[in-house]
Write an enzyme that holds these catalytic residues in place. Structure first.
Site, PDB file in Angstrom:
ATOM      1  N   GLY A  44     -19.757  13.689 -40.242  1.00  0.00           N
ATOM      2  CA  GLY A  44     -20.510  12.558 -40.358  1.00  0.00           C
ATOM      3  C   GLY A  44     -21.055  11.991 -39.008  1.00  0.00           C
ATOM      4  O   GLY A  44     -21.797  11.027 -38.810  1.00  0.00           O
ATOM      5  N   ASP A  73     -29.081  16.156 -22.771  1.00  0.00           N
ATOM      6  CA  ASP A  73     -27.421  16.172 -22.098  1.00  0.00           C
ATOM      7  C   ASP A  73     -27.317  15.552 -21.217  1.00  0.00           C
ATOM      8  O   ASP A  73     -26.565  15.240 -20.274  1.00  0.00           O
ATOM      9  CB  ASP A  73     -26.821  17.554 -22.184  1.00  0.00           C
ATOM     10  CG  ASP A  73     -27.797  18.552 -21.392  1.00  0.00           C
ATOM     11  OD1 ASP A  73     -28.995  18.388 -21.476  1.00  0.00           O
ATOM     12  OD2 ASP A  73     -26.979  19.506 -21.090  1.00  0.00           O
ATOM     13  N   ASP A 159     -28.904  20.464 -13.579  1.00  0.00           N
ATOM     14  CA  ASP A 159     -29.132  21.967 -13.930  1.00  0.00           C
ATOM     15  C   ASP A 159     -30.156  22.464 -12.942  1.00  0.00           C
ATOM     16  O   ASP A 159     -31.286  22.100 -12.794  1.00  0.00           O
ATOM     17  CB  ASP A 159     -29.821  21.757 -15.421  1.00  0.00           C
ATOM     18  CG  ASP A 159     -28.719  21.172 -16.338  1.00  0.00           C
ATOM     19  OD1 ASP A 159     -27.555  20.799 -15.932  1.00  0.00           O
ATOM     20  OD2 ASP A 159     -29.122  20.961 -17.777  1.00  0.00           O
ATOM     21  N   ASP A 191     -23.734  22.851 -10.820  1.00  0.00           N
ATOM     22  CA  ASP A 191     -23.874  23.483 -12.072  1.00  0.00           C
ATOM     23  C   ASP A 191     -23.084  24.773 -12.429  1.00  0.00           C
ATOM     24  O   ASP A 191     -22.976  25.663 -11.307  1.00  0.00           O
ATOM     25  CB  ASP A 191     -25.534  23.458 -12.435  1.00  0.00           C
ATOM     26  CG  ASP A 191     -25.672  24.275 -13.707  1.00  0.00           C
ATOM     27  OD1 ASP A 191     -24.571  24.587 -14.438  1.00  0.00           O
ATOM     28  OD2 ASP A 191     -26.930  24.676 -13.911  1.00  0.00           O
ATOM     29  N   HIS A 364     -30.101  28.307 -16.563  1.00  0.00           N
ATOM     30  CA  HIS A 364     -29.023  27.874 -15.481  1.00  0.00           C
ATOM     31  C   HIS A 364     -28.914  29.111 -14.573  1.00  0.00           C
ATOM     32  O   HIS A 364     -28.818  30.148 -14.906  1.00  0.00           O
ATOM     33  CB  HIS A 364     -27.673  27.572 -16.347  1.00  0.00           C
ATOM     34  CG  HIS A 364     -27.570  26.321 -17.148  1.00  0.00           C
ATOM     35  ND1 HIS A 364     -27.452  25.173 -16.498  1.00  0.00           N
ATOM     36  CD2 HIS A 364     -28.398  26.048 -18.318  1.00  0.00           C
ATOM     37  CE1 HIS A 364     -27.796  24.139 -17.505  1.00  0.00           C
ATOM     38  NE2 HIS A 364     -28.328  24.695 -18.660  1.00  0.00           N
TER      39      HIS A 364
END
Length: 548
Positions: A44, A73, A159, A191, A364
């Site tokens: 949920g 993100d 990133d 990263d 990346h």
């Protein structure tokens, strides 16, 4: 001299939820404010955001939020932070343009302080300053941030990859990274997502070759799913469609918004006559159509997932369709993605995924690019971020191979304070931190108790028992009413529970029956006990006493 503290409120030991805090004295800057997606142990739950308690408690010291790029993100949790603090938001014009519809939707009455920057600007933030440096990724206008402190530059790569043939022609500013090294990088936060991939990552441009091959081979419609913010990928879809005599329609509200915004601002250059609406697709044969759609991560309400179930009213999968998965699964989403792919195959579609042909490349850095960033910036201290613990560990090991001593490499965990002083750096106690769960109510704070109840409901079911009592006379009125949902057994569980409740009520005296709380507790215990003993299940029991 002031100490400098670097705190990751998210994005270390995990993929997503990126949020880094740099503090010097009374000045705080926040670098990114992202979300992550729930795993299968969070029924949920729609999204997961950082715990912002530290920032809320120190709101008077936060000088601004600085956003590297527009992926969820890195920016998706911002509306939830802005519910609690009022600060300037610094980002590229492109990032702000993609975010604004979401901010307007979630904070309709707020006048926000949105400040677009240019790469190379020096953005003052109290005693700190932040400089955005252009670096390539899978989205336009992506930035690394150089935060100038009293002890030198704290550099967050964000990133990144070193793509020397980017779709938009805008290269990473490699020269500037070298110049920052001469100025003095005290700490590099890098990263680490693709540290386990050897060599150099392929350029985004090679995706066009893979798409062209699939478009030419496909006898019917081509549907491509990717993230709604993967603008370079969508640009290539339009270009390849034009080359292969196909028209392109878009399905999915956020993706439609992004295409409209990017084409208006010039970040997407759509070939004339290629773009059509979904309603116009009925005017073309299948072999002349391509469709961009959301749903690459198996999101239950996304267009592609609903199509795979045959429940999407605007578009249905047809025999002869080809569906391209042009995205890498976010950890935790794999099962939902495979279920969607299997349903698409059952409906007669061909599904293309993986590296052959190349319909997706990562945004990346691979191992050699990570080495290059270290060599360019030559930091004194180093901390791998933006990755699970295994990624952090492997990138730290790579730094050791490049002769970085162990005492200058840090594996951070969420909330830990990396304290940098003039001659030393160390990890100290955590600030308040963790995860905050948001369900479709939009209200953050789904608790572990709620998750446990939801999990139990899905596994064990629920039994609701209702008893009417005349509290003045101390008498039961009528028979107990039992409702059973989600409990599977060869026995009649409802009758079994009703008999146990009859026996219980017969055993209670007048004073017991006048105590509604006691009766409610005894009803729950009796129902749980008989079900557990008979069928070895532990359903959630909801007892109700109606006083008449």
């Amino acid at each position: 001299m002031s100490t400098v503290e670097v705190i990751s409120l998210g994005g270390v030991g995990e993929i997503g939820k990126n949020c880094t805090v740099v503090r010097q004295g009374d000045d705080i800057v926040v670098l990114d404010c992202g979300l992550s997606f729930p795993n299968e142990e969070m029924p949920g739950v729609d999204i997961v955001i950082p715990d912002f308690t530290y920032l809320i408690e120190n709101a008077a010291h936060v000088r601004g939020v600085f956003l590297t790029h527009a992926h969820e993100d890195h920016v998706g949790a911002l509306p939830y932070l802005l519910q609690h603090i009022d600060v300037p938001i610094h980002a590229s014009e492109f990032t702000l343009a993609l975010m604004k519809p979401k901010l307007d939707e979630q904070l309709p009455k707020r006048k926000l302080d949105l400040r677009p920057f240019q790469f190379g600007d020096i953005l003052e933030a109290g005693a700190l300053s932040v400089e955005p440096i252009r670096v390539t990724h899978s989205i336009p206008e992506n930035a690394s941030f150089a935060v100038r402190t009293v002890h030198g530059i704290v550099l967050l790569t964000g990133d990144f990859k070193f793509d020397f043939t980017p779709v938009d022609g805008k290269l990473s500013n490699v020269t500037r990274f070298g110049e920052l090294a001469k100025e003095g990088v005290v700490l590099l936060l890098s990263d680490s997502t693709n540290v386990d991939r050897k060599g150099w990552g392929p350029s985004e441009k090679i995706v066009a070759d893979g798409l062209r091959k699939v478009f030419l081979e496909s006898p019917g419609r081509v549907l491509l799913t990717t993230f709604a913010s993967t603008i370079h990928r969508m640009q290539q879809v339009y270009e390849v469609a034009a080359q292969t005599n196909r028209k392109v329609a878009v399905v999915g509200r956020r993706m439609e918004q992004n295409v409209e915004t990017c084409s208006r601002l010039g970040y997407m250059k759509i070939p004339p006559g290629t773009r059509i609406s979904l309603e116009e697709t009925k005017n073309y044969p299948p072999e002349q159509l391509a469709i961009l759609t959301t749903g690459s991560q198996g999101e239950p309400l996304s267009a592609l997932v609903q199509m795979s179930k045959g429940t999407y009213g605007r578009l249905q999968i047809q025999q002869g369709d080809t569906v391209i998965y042009s995205a890498r699964p976010i950890p935790g989403n794999e099962a939902a993605i495979w279920r969607t792919i299997n349903r698409l195959f059952r409906q007669g579609a061909r599904v293309v995924y993986g590296d052959d042909p190349p319909v997706h490349v990562s945004g990346h850095a691979y191992e050699e690019e990570l080495k290059l960033m270290l060599n360019l910036t030559r930091p004194y201290y180093f901390a791998p971020v933006h990755g699970e613990r295994r990624h952090q560990y492997e990138l730290a090991r790579l730094a050791f191979q490049m002769d970085y001593p162990e005492h200058r490499v840090f594996l951070l965990d969420i909330g830990e304070r990396l304290v940098v002083e003039e001659t030393d750096a160390r990890i100290e106690d955590r600030v308040p931190c963790g995860r905050v769960l948001v369900d479709n109510s939009g209200t953050p704070g789904v608790t572990d108790d709620v998750l446990r109840d939801r999990s139990n409901l899905s596994r064990e079911g629920v039994i609701a028992v209702t008893v009417a009592i005349d509290v003045e006379m101390g008498e039961v009125v009528g028979d107990p009413y039992v409702q059973v949902r989600g409990v599977h057994s060869s026995e009649d569980v409802g009758k079994m529970v009703a008999k146990a409740l009859d026996d219980l009520l017969d055993s209670l005296n007048v004073d017991d029956l006048r105590d509604s709380d006691k009766v409610r507790h005894l009803l729950a215990e009796a129902a749980r006990r008989v079900v557990q003993r008979s069928i070895q299940m532990r359903p959630l029991v909801l007892p109700t006493v109606v006083e008449v």
